[in-house]
Structure formats: C-alpha cells, structure tokens
Design an enzyme around this catalytic site. Structure first.
Site, PDB file in Angstrom:
ATOM      1  N   GLU A 199       0.876  -1.176  -0.108  1.00  0.00           N
ATOM      2  CA  GLU A 199      -0.036   0.130  -0.059  1.00  0.00           C
ATOM      3  C   GLU A 199       0.713   1.192  -0.013  1.00  0.00           C
ATOM      4  OE1 GLU A 199      -3.687   1.993   2.690  1.00  0.00           O
ATOM      5  OE2 GLU A 199      -2.551   0.204   3.431  1.00  0.00           O
ATOM      6  N   LYS A 228      -9.220   3.009  -2.659  1.00  0.00           N
ATOM      7  CA  LYS A 228      -9.548   2.350  -1.534  1.00  0.00           C
ATOM      8  C   LYS A 228     -10.865   2.925  -0.964  1.00  0.00           C
ATOM      9  CE  LYS A 228      -7.507   1.518   3.188  1.00  0.00           C
ATOM     10  NZ  LYS A 228      -6.272   1.883   3.693  1.00  0.00           N
ATOM     11  N   CYS A 257      -5.776  -2.745   1.829  1.00  0.00           N
ATOM     12  CA  CYS A 257      -5.461  -2.915   3.033  1.00  0.00           C
ATOM     13  C   CYS A 257      -7.178  -2.874   3.632  1.00  0.00           C
ATOM     14  CB  CYS A 257      -4.873  -1.778   3.745  1.00  0.00           C
ATOM     15  SG  CYS A 257      -4.164  -2.083   5.502  1.00  0.00           S
TER      16      CYS A 257
END
Length: 554
Positions: A45, A114, A150
């Site tokens: 990430e 994200k 994540c």
C-alpha cells in the site's frame, strides 16, 4: 486463455516521503521478479509515497510527484517484463484517493481507489482521503484480479463486490502495522473473506518502521480451500514468487515451504529493533546515546540499540549519584562490556551540589522531598542532551509503559530524549524480554552472539536509586498487579468495578486509575516509541489533558 500466472510479492522497506528511494526499491523488486520469471510484481500500500503519509498528501506538489513517479515506473513496463501494482495518492478532480495502479505495457493500465478508510487507532485516513467507488476486477493477461487496499479486506463489502463482478482472486496490498498477536487475527479475517467469496486471497505487506508504527511483513496466501499456501517471513525484506494455475474450481496457488512463525517475544523484540533502526537511520542520526544505570530498563534498551544499529553506534553513559549502589556501577559496566558498546561515567554529584546551593535561599525551611529526586533525574537528562548536541547521537529514552502509565517518570529528566523502544512495553514484559534476549541472539542483530546483560540486572528489585534503599515497590503496587490492572484499564477500557470484580483490590484499582488519568500531561510530552499493543499511548489512545470525569472513581 493463459492457464498459469506467476505473481511475485515484494515485501519491501519503504521510506515515507522519499519518493526516489521508494521508486528505486520498486524497480529493484521488479528486476528480481523478472529474474524469477514473474508475470506480475505486487508492492505494498502507498509504495510510492510511503505509509502512512498523513497530512503530507495535502501538499499538491507531493501528490504530483507521486503521480509522476507512477508514470515513470509505467514507462519501464514497456520492456515486456512483469507488470507492477503500486500504491500512491491519486487526485482525480476534487477527490484525493489512496490508490493502487496496475502498470503494464508501458502505461497505467488500471486504477483502483481504497473504499474503506480506517479512522481508528493509529489510522486517520478519512481526514485526508476520499472513499473510492465500489471496484470491479482488473483484467491482467487473461486473469481477473480483485484488487483491494488494506482496510478493504478487513470488512466484507468490497470482497463480496469483487466476487460478484467476476474476480478470480482477492489481491490485497497492505500497510498493516504490527501488534502483538496480530498475525493470527489477519489470517482469521482472511479465512472469513475466503469463505464468503470462495476466492483465494493474497496478503501483500510492507516491512519497515515509520515513527511509532512498525510493519512486520508476514505476507501470506490462502487458497480457496482455506489452506495456507505461502507464508513469507516476519521482519525481513523479500521478493517471493508464487505460481498460480487455473483449475476447474478456480485459481490455485502452488503450496511452498512456509516461513516459521516466531515466538511472541521474538516478534516484539524484532519490532523494537526495526522501529529504532528505521527511525534513527531515516532521520539521519549517527547513532544513539543513553543513560546506562545498571537497571533492567536501560539494559534492555541498550541491547535493542546495539542489536539494531551496531555496538559502535551506541554510546552508554553511567550517571552515578551518591545513591547509586556498587552493584549498579558494576552491572552497568558489565552490561556495556557484554554488548560491546562504548561506556563512560559522568558523576552528577557536582550538579546536585550546584543546584542545592543555587536553590538553598528559595528552599530555606523546607525539607528535602521528591523535588530533589527530580533534580537528579533532570541533571542526568541535561548531560545526555548536551552529549547529543555536541556529538549528534539521538538520546534514547528508557522508560517503560508501566511507568509512563502512572507518571513514574520525570519530565525533562528520564523522559528526555528522541525515541523510546519501551514506551509500549509493560514492566513484566521487560523482564520477559530480558530473559529471552539473554537466551537468544535476534535475527539480523549486529552484535556478537551471547547474553546481553548480567543476570543480576534481571533478578534484583527495580529501583530509581534517587534516595537510600529505594525500590519501585515503595511507590507502586507489585508490577504483576500493576500491569494486570493497567492492561484492563488501557487495552480493555474496563471500569474500576469490572476490574474489582475480576479479583483486584478496590483501593489499589482506584489509585492506579487516578495515577493513569493524572499522568496524561506527561505522556503528551513524551517522545515517540514503538507500538506493540493494541492501545499504545499517542495516536492509539488520545485522552484530554484537562479531564473532570471522575464518576467511575468511587
């Protein structure tokens, strides 16, 4: 249609804000992936920017530099070698995303943002990023990759969306900080995602220290039948090739030898080493200096520093007072000799006398008390800071979490310094780590193998030695009791009534609660330190300094 896919997981050390260094690390990982025969190299990430970037991403020039770096890396892929997945902040119109780019065929082939932005503990992403739209799979050389970033896999929605829209694999790039026991939680959650979607899962992680946070790597792969096919090492940079085959039941990763799971104390010690090493090196300090008192906290701090940085970069200073015992003098010197670190003694009797003389008129008619004890600690802090100013090493603070919890530390004295490896380590864990270190030589340590401290440092009663015959237990409950109560108050957020019901003495519980609340102003001024538990002081646990809530203290 191609039936096999080779994915290299690049578990690399990122340097927040050092875009050129991170790009070089990504290029090196891609080159290694190409050597191994990879089709795709996956980096962690925000691999271009480093993680967590916090308000740095609010600088337009920084975001622009990250995007330019992604364009340059994309151009590299025109060579016909592996594609690359990288992470970076990405601005699209008025939106700023935590994004993942697929670089393939000389261009940015796909972008994903994200969706789930964490806003708890050490995370504050909603403050700087916008949530992305629900993603669909990415087509890569005939395979449909479900790319997650994540937090997207810690909750079920994004994985389910990817499965419903045709993904063949859940491929997650992560900035997942280390906590004691966290790997078991990661695998448990990954199993949940696999069960919910019926898809194999890839956890690709970074390994580095960033201020208080340490990232432990430990990337892994679960097949759709929930078996662990790949387990990369904790606390080690690595590029690991994984081989996938399309079967009648979907993509399957060929199992390979699993990296062993270290014991908990070994992981904690590695976290301390990595946190200190990266903080010192990435901030350009030549080394560290610390007060070596002959006590267990300074001994284990010195051991971590020597293991992480090399003995020649650690300067130990004994700062004896008239109350320093002969045992402490001997133990400190022996500890320094066992670790191979430079050692010197600078007595503080002179400064103590000078302060006493200077303050005599103001203190006339007053008996000596904790004020004089604190002057000793502050004299030591002044000397250590002077050495730091003169020669450049960072002062390493040696206080532990038990002491910081209840204020058993002196502002501008033993709290002086730039970093602490024990800030999130309770005293009983300090004892356990010291025994462990004497019996083991940590992986990657830069010291010679052998014990780190004399056994007497571990077995003698802890003492600040600020007055004759002093021990910590003169002022505090036994550490096994104190630490148990503190863990329930801090990590457990339990009320005094709940703690008493668990078998602890009410007056002791109430006293510890009051000490914990009263010391918040000290902790706010403490240096950063390695996060080990789920509720480290600082970004994990943010309490007001002025706090009138006393309803529970009855």
């Amino acid at each position: 249609m191609t039936e096999t896919l080779r994915i290299a997981i690049a578990q690399i050390n990122l340097h927040l804000g050092a875009i050129d260094k991170n790009v070089a690390a990504i290029r090196a990982a891609r080159a290694e992936g190409a050597r191994l025969g990879a089709d795709l190299v996956v980096t962690p990430e925000l691999s271009i920017s480093g993680y967590p970037p916090e308000d740095l991403v609010l600088k337009p020039a920084f975001v622009a530099a990250c995007e330019a770096a992604a364009e340059a890396l994309a151009a590299d892929t025109a060579d016909g070698g592996p594609g690359v997945i990288v992470g970076l902040p990405w601005r699209e119109g008025a939106k700023l995303y935590n994004a993942a780019f697929l670089l393939e065929g000389g261009k940015i082939a796909a972008r994903r943002a994200k969706v789930e932005l964490p806003n708890y503990g050490v995370f504050d992403e909603k403050r700087v990023f916008d949530a992305g739209p629900a993603p669909g799979p990415i087509n890569f050389r005939g395979f449909r990759l479900g790319l997650l970033i994540c937090e997207d896999w810690w909750l079920p929605a994004v994985s389910e969306t990817l499965a419903e829209t045709g993904a063949e694999i859940l491929l997650s790039i992560n900035g997942s900080p280390f906590e004691d026991g966290k790997q078991a939680r990661r695998i448990t959650l990954a199993v949940e995602r696999v069960v919910e979607t019926g898809l194999p899962y890839v956890f690709a992680a970074m390994v580095c220290g960033q201020d208080e946070i340490v990232f432990d790597g430990a990337s892994f792969i679960l097949n759709a039948d929930r078996t662990l096919a790949v387990q990369m090492p904790h606390f080690a940079e690595a590029v690991t090739l994984t081989e996938w085959t399309r079967t009648e039941t979907g993509l399957r990763c060929a199992p390979q030898a699993l990296s062993p799971e270290p014991e908990p104390l070994a992981l904690i010690y590695q976290a301390m080493m990595w946190g200190l090493r990266d903080y010192v090196n990435k901030n350009g300090f030549p080394g560290v200096v610390l007060g070596l008192s002959g006590g267990i906290d300074s001994a284990i701090s010195a051991a971590v520093a020597a293991d992480a940085l090399g003995p020649e970069r650690v300067r130990a200073v004994m700062l004896p007072s008239p109350y320093t015992s002969a045992d402490s003098l001997e133990d400190a010197a022996t500890c320094a000799r066992m670790l191979g670190i430079p050692y010197e003694s600078i007595p503080i009797s002179g400064p103590m006398e000078a302060f006493a003389a200077a303050l005599a008129p103001a203190f006339a008619g007053r008996a000596a008390d904790i004020t004089e004890e604190n002057i000793q600690s502050r004299a030591r802090g002044l000397i250590l800071m002077a050495i730091s100013n003169k020669f450049g090493p960072m002062v390493l603070t040696t206080g532990n979490k038990s002491e910081m919890s209840v204020g058993y530390a002196t502002l501008y004295g033993d709290m002086c310094g730039g970093y602490s490896v024990l800030k999130d380590i309770y005293k009983m864990t300090v004892f356990a780590l010291s025994r462990w270190r004497n019996a083991h030589h940590p992986a990657g340590a830069l010291t010679q193998a052998g014990p780190a401290m004399p056994e007497r440092i571990i077995t003698k009663p802890p003492s600040a030695e600020l007055r004759p015959n002093q021990t910590d237990q003169d002022s505090l409950p036994p550490y096994e009791v104190l630490d148990a109560i503190l863990a329930l108050l801090i990590e457990g957020e339990k009320s005094p009534d709940e703690i008493v019901a668990a078998g602890f003495d009410r007056p002791t519980v109430l006293r510890v609660q009051k000490l914990l609340d009263r010391a918040e102003y000290k902790r706010r001024q403490a240096p950063p330190g390695v996060k080990i538990t789920s509720r480290a002081f600082g970004r994990d646990r943010r309490y007001p300094l002025t706090n009138g809530f006393t309803a529970l203290l009855k």
